[in-house]
Design an enzyme around this catalytic site. Structure first.
Site, PDB file in Angstrom:
ATOM      1  N   HIS A   1       0.954  -1.197  -0.088  1.00 20.37           N
ATOM      2  CA  HIS A   1       0.034   0.009   0.023  1.00 20.37           C
ATOM      3  C   HIS A   1       1.022   1.154   0.012  1.00 20.37           C
ATOM      4  O   HIS A   1       2.071   1.366   0.646  1.00 20.37           O
ATOM      5  CB  HIS A   1      -1.020   0.119   1.104  1.00 20.37           C
ATOM      6  CG  HIS A   1      -1.609   1.255   1.343  1.00 20.37           C
ATOM      7  ND1 HIS A   1      -1.643   2.281   2.314  1.00 20.37           N
ATOM      8  CD2 HIS A   1      -2.428   1.800   0.490  1.00 20.37           C
ATOM      9  CE1 HIS A   1      -2.363   2.988   2.049  1.00 20.37           C
ATOM     10  NE2 HIS A   1      -3.153   2.943   1.122  1.00 20.37           N
ATOM     11  N   SER A   2       0.562   2.232  -0.869  1.00 19.00           N
ATOM     12  CA  SER A   2       1.125   3.633  -1.096  1.00 19.00           C
ATOM     13  C   SER A   2       2.837   3.412  -1.037  1.00 19.00           C
ATOM     14  O   SER A   2       3.176   2.889  -1.673  1.00 19.00           O
ATOM     15  CB  SER A   2       0.552   4.513  -0.002  1.00 19.00           C
ATOM     16  OG  SER A   2       0.888   5.505   0.498  1.00 19.00           O
ATOM     17  N   PHE A   3       3.238   3.962   0.005  1.00 16.98           N
ATOM     18  CA  PHE A   3       4.820   4.063   0.083  1.00 16.98           C
ATOM     19  C   PHE A   3       5.239   2.621   0.086  1.00 16.98           C
ATOM     20  O   PHE A   3       6.256   2.229  -0.491  1.00 16.98           O
ATOM     21  CB  PHE A   3       5.122   4.911   1.725  1.00 16.98           C
ATOM     22  CG  PHE A   3       6.514   4.218   2.165  1.00 16.98           C
ATOM     23  CD1 PHE A   3       7.732   4.663   1.413  1.00 16.98           C
ATOM     24  CD2 PHE A   3       6.550   3.663   3.341  1.00 16.98           C
ATOM     25  CE1 PHE A   3       8.893   4.237   2.091  1.00 16.98           C
ATOM     26  CE2 PHE A   3       7.711   3.127   3.917  1.00 16.98           C
ATOM     27  CZ  PHE A   3       8.891   3.449   3.221  1.00 16.98           C
TER      28      PHE A   3
ATOM     29  N   GLY B   1       4.336   0.283  -1.695  1.00 16.90           N
ATOM     30  CA  GLY B   1       4.623   0.142  -3.158  1.00 16.90           C
ATOM     31  C   GLY B   1       6.032   0.417  -3.617  1.00 16.90           C
ATOM     32  O   GLY B   1       6.577  -0.329  -4.564  1.00 16.90           O
TER      33      GLY B   1
END
Length: 309
Positions: free
Chosen positions: A101-103, A105
């Site tokens: 998720h998010s960072f 990734g």
């Protein structure tokens, strides 16, 4: 699959904390949380995913229940990538899938690029595999200077005692600073992200990670094009229509996202799948059923699953 177990994996500066669901004999899936988050961000999603997999959600160093880095050791992006390698070695995995998720990734994408033989599938939850800055070359020196100066400032403040505030005030501040997180999800993250003391709660996270440049390693378009050629893994990119890119929907950001998607599609071809779902940046927490079916089909598939209508 509601039951989970807590893990503590030894590292030179202390331990990496993680929580695991399923049998150790299942196919491993390592789950990577977002910036300033923790492993609890996967609590509502993983019970909806297929059995037969061994899901491990780790807390990055300085987050959740993981140890803070030793004084003087900065939180560079590549250090977080190295943490994945340490976890993989500790768990004796030869090959795994990554759900990010998010960072997480950008960390998982870089790990997949550096260790392509280890990664079977890469799942990006409102995340991109590398953080692109169209002006990265011009901003490079600024980023590095800010990183060093911020680290030195935070090391001075680290000597001060942590703030202690009430549970209600902690949640209020957390939700104010994270407008896309609802009350239920905020409480879930704070369960793992705080410690109860006599007069209230203190945040667990290391103060040194609160600068964005500590977490992300911004790259140029040329670097992006080169890096994705090193991604042999099958990749699923789930974009929330009101997520990170949705709330930053200006012409420059739309063009940057389009550039990344076009390159991922043209280079990875049938190994890349892109799906948009209703929800915000934390859709995997607030509405996990919006993404669970897509992820389940992708994890269980041997080939590319059909594009969503």
């Amino acid at each position: 699959m509601g039951l989970f177990s807590e893990l503590r994996l030894a590292v030179p500066w202390g331990h990496i904390a993680a929580k695991a669901w399923g049998s150790q004999h299942g196919s491993p899936v390592l789950c990577l949380h977002g910036w300033l988050g923790n492993a609890n961000s996967f609590d509502r999603l993983i019970p909806l995913l297929p059995k037969g997999f061994y899901y491990v959600a780790m807390d990055f160093g300085g987050h959740g229940l993981s140890s803070h880095y030793s004084p003087g050791l900065p939180y560079y992006h590549l250090n977080f990538v190295s943490e994945i390698r340490r976890v993989v070695a500790a768990l004796k995995w030869n090959r795994l899938s990554l759900m990010c998720h998010s960072f997480g990734g950008s960390v998982g994408g870089m790990f997949s690029c550096i260790f392509p033989e280890m990664v079977d599938k890469l799942i990006l939850l409102d995340a991109v595999p590398f953080s692109l800055d169209c002006n990265e070359i011009e901003n490079f020196v600024i980023y590095k200077r800010n990183l060093i100066e911020h680290t030195l400032q935070m090391e001075k403040s680290a000597k001060k005692p942590s703030s202690v505030i009430s549970r209600e005030e902690m949640l209020h501040r957390f939700l104010q600073n994270n407008s896309q997180i609802n009350k239920e999800c905020g409480e879930l993250l704070l369960q793992r992200g705080t410690t109860q003391v006599a007069t209230g709660l203190t945040l667990n996270r290391d103060r040194r990670i609160t600068l964005l440049e500590n977490a992300f390693d911004f790259i140029s378009r040329e670097q992006f094009e080169h890096y994705i050629t090193k991604l042999p893994t099958r990749t699923l990119f789930i974009k929330a229509n009101q997520g990170y890119h949705g709330v930053r929907e200006n012409a420059a950001n739309k063009e940057t996202l389009r550039f990344m998607l076009d390159k991922l599609k043209s280079v990875l071809k049938e190994r890349f799948q892109y799906v948009e779902v209703p929800g915000n940046h934390f859709v995997h927490m607030s509405h996990p059923h919006h993404v669970a079916g897509i992820i389940s089909a992708f994890l269980q598939s041997r080939d590319r699953i059909p594009a969503q209508p």
